[in-house]
Design a protein around this motif. Sequence first.
Motif, PDB file in Angstrom:
ATOM      1  N   ASP A 179      -2.354   0.956  -5.635  1.00 33.77           N
ATOM      2  CA  ASP A 179      -1.899   0.636  -4.133  1.00 33.77           C
ATOM      3  C   ASP A 179      -3.250   0.381  -3.395  1.00 33.77           C
ATOM      4  O   ASP A 179      -4.151   1.186  -3.167  1.00 33.77           O
ATOM      5  CB  ASP A 179      -1.204   1.671  -3.680  1.00 33.77           C
ATOM      6  N   ILE A 181      -4.861  -2.247   0.292  1.00 34.66           N
ATOM      7  CA  ILE A 181      -4.413  -3.153   1.272  1.00 34.66           C
ATOM      8  C   ILE A 181      -5.783  -3.931   1.990  1.00 34.66           C
ATOM      9  O   ILE A 181      -6.807  -3.221   1.866  1.00 34.66           O
ATOM     10  CB  ILE A 181      -3.914  -2.389   2.863  1.00 34.66           C
ATOM     11  N   LEU A 229       3.929  -1.670   5.191  1.00 31.76           N
ATOM     12  CA  LEU A 229       4.804  -0.814   4.306  1.00 31.76           C
ATOM     13  C   LEU A 229       5.729  -1.425   3.413  1.00 31.76           C
ATOM     14  O   LEU A 229       6.355  -1.386   2.494  1.00 31.76           O
ATOM     15  CB  LEU A 229       5.167   0.378   5.175  1.00 31.76           C
ATOM     16  N   LYS A 232       4.691  -3.213   0.761  1.00 31.95           N
ATOM     17  CA  LYS A 232       4.298  -2.408  -0.239  1.00 31.95           C
ATOM     18  C   LYS A 232       5.636  -1.993  -1.051  1.00 31.95           C
ATOM     19  O   LYS A 232       5.371  -1.350  -2.186  1.00 31.95           O
ATOM     20  CB  LYS A 232       3.649  -1.278   0.269  1.00 31.95           C
ATOM     21  N   SER A 236       1.975  -3.792  -5.555  1.00 33.45           N
ATOM     22  CA  SER A 236       1.045  -2.526  -5.099  1.00 33.45           C
ATOM     23  C   SER A 236       0.068  -3.119  -4.282  1.00 33.45           C
ATOM     24  O   SER A 236      -0.622  -2.280  -3.222  1.00 33.45           O
ATOM     25  CB  SER A 236       0.261  -2.610  -6.490  1.00 33.45           C
ATOM     26  N   SER A 237      -0.415  -4.373  -3.938  1.00 37.57           N
ATOM     27  CA  SER A 237      -1.169  -4.755  -3.033  1.00 37.57           C
ATOM     28  C   SER A 237      -0.728  -5.782  -1.806  1.00 37.57           C
ATOM     29  O   SER A 237       0.196  -6.453  -2.230  1.00 37.57           O
ATOM     30  CB  SER A 237      -2.443  -5.515  -3.909  1.00 37.57           C
ATOM     31  N   ALA A 238      -1.166  -5.325  -0.783  1.00 39.59           N
ATOM     32  CA  ALA A 238      -0.882  -6.336   0.327  1.00 39.59           C
ATOM     33  C   ALA A 238      -2.129  -6.948   0.948  1.00 39.59           C
ATOM     34  O   ALA A 238      -3.316  -6.305   0.976  1.00 39.59           O
ATOM     35  CB  ALA A 238      -0.347  -5.208   1.414  1.00 39.59           C
ATOM     36  N   THR A 287      -1.927   5.487   6.087  1.00 40.61           N
ATOM     37  CA  THR A 287      -1.146   5.525   5.137  1.00 40.61           C
ATOM     38  C   THR A 287      -1.609   6.279   3.704  1.00 40.61           C
ATOM     39  O   THR A 287      -0.862   6.368   2.840  1.00 40.61           O
ATOM     40  CB  THR A 287      -1.155   3.771   4.825  1.00 40.61           C
ATOM     41  N   MET A 289      -3.574   4.934   1.733  1.00 40.32           N
ATOM     42  CA  MET A 289      -3.813   4.025   0.710  1.00 40.32           C
ATOM     43  C   MET A 289      -5.290   3.623   0.846  1.00 40.32           C
ATOM     44  O   MET A 289      -5.838   3.510   2.036  1.00 40.32           O
ATOM     45  CB  MET A 289      -3.091   2.913   0.827  1.00 40.32           C
ATOM     46  N   SER A 291      -7.973   0.953   1.692  1.00 42.62           N
ATOM     47  CA  SER A 291      -7.809  -0.167   2.521  1.00 42.62           C
ATOM     48  C   SER A 291      -9.268  -0.662   2.565  1.00 42.62           C
ATOM     49  O   SER A 291     -10.155  -0.006   2.788  1.00 42.62           O
ATOM     50  CB  SER A 291      -7.404   0.298   3.665  1.00 42.62           C
TER      51      SER A 291
END
Length: 407
Positions: A179, A181, A229, A232, A236-238, A287, A289, A291
């Motif tokens: 995961d 960002i 979100l 997501k 898995s990736s934004a 989050t 996550m 980033s």
Amino acid sequence: MNGNVIVGQSGGPTSVINSSLVGVFQGAKRAGCGKIYGMRNGLEGLLQERYVELNDCIKNDLDIEILKRTPSSFLGTCRYKLPHYEKDSAVYEKLFAILKKLDIKHFFYIGGNDSMDTIKKLAEYASKINSDITFMGVPKTIDNDLDKTDHTPGYGSAAKYVASAMKEIILDTDTYTTDSITIVEIMGRNAGWLTASAALARTEDCTGPDLIYLPETPFSYDKFVSDILEVKKHKSSAIIALSEGIRNADGQYICETQKGDMKLDVFGHKMLGETALFLSDMVGKDTGMKSRGIVFSTLQRCASHIVSRRDITEAYDAGATAVAAALAGETGKMVIFKRISNDPYKVFTETHDIGDIANVEKTVPKEWITQNGTYVSQEFIDYARPLIIGELTPFMVDGLPRHLTIE
């Protein structure tokens, strides 16, 4: 003999600004003008009587072709704010004395909005004192925010770099199942044209960025996290592209909320930057996550190794058109592009009164931004795609591109 010519470059460089310089240089030579001078560091340098004769710097056809492929400003640039002549006439008296000393008949300035304001003031003063010198603006800016012209030389190549780099970032990020960002910051103070070009990365072999945020739409951090979100839930990736100049509903730049009081440049513009790094840190904490913030910075305006052939050709045309207009007696004008169609792509050049252009900022039309403010429409894609078409390969020496510089 059409008299002596002087040309300068001002503001932030681009990867094709020197092609406009070549357009002025060759246009003046072919028209039989006298000496062709280049200002060192724009108007600021000219006021210090720093200039060169371009025939001494550009000596043959190979130099011409290398210079077209050379990024940044060959003559050097400046960010000099010319005062109004009613407030400081001494500056104008000094400048026009220098122009008289050099026997200048035609003055060309390659630049963006602030540079066009300079041309406006000089042309007005020339009219006031009955000077016969012509003053012409040659458009340049990666921001694409000059009014009255369909687009601006420098934008197409910067957009090509942004879209290409976005594709590479997306491929790199999609390698992992973790995961993550990724927030990419792209230049653009009040106009989001360049950030919008990240959408061009959405092609048959690439999904493109998931979200795009422009300064034309108020930015909400809470909505930003909610948008991420939502992405997501499906992957898995934004990947997010955003302008350095995004601001909240109160008009405050997002990077300003972190930095507090910000430094101003000579034109009174706040000096932006590190928006992506700031938001990446916040989103990572909120989050939990991984980033990452990526700032393209000056890379997007100096990447001549991936220049748009169409952009470099049109930059040349802008310079040559300015010369033809000046020799025809026009002054206080800027060269503009008028588009006839997207497919096939057709444009033509003409000139427009600088008074309608200086100090006016062209932003991305609201209808070209999606209703939720997180992407751009197909109309924008159809507008921008033709501007990145074609390549011009650098001359390579020992594995690196060769550039032309003033010794």
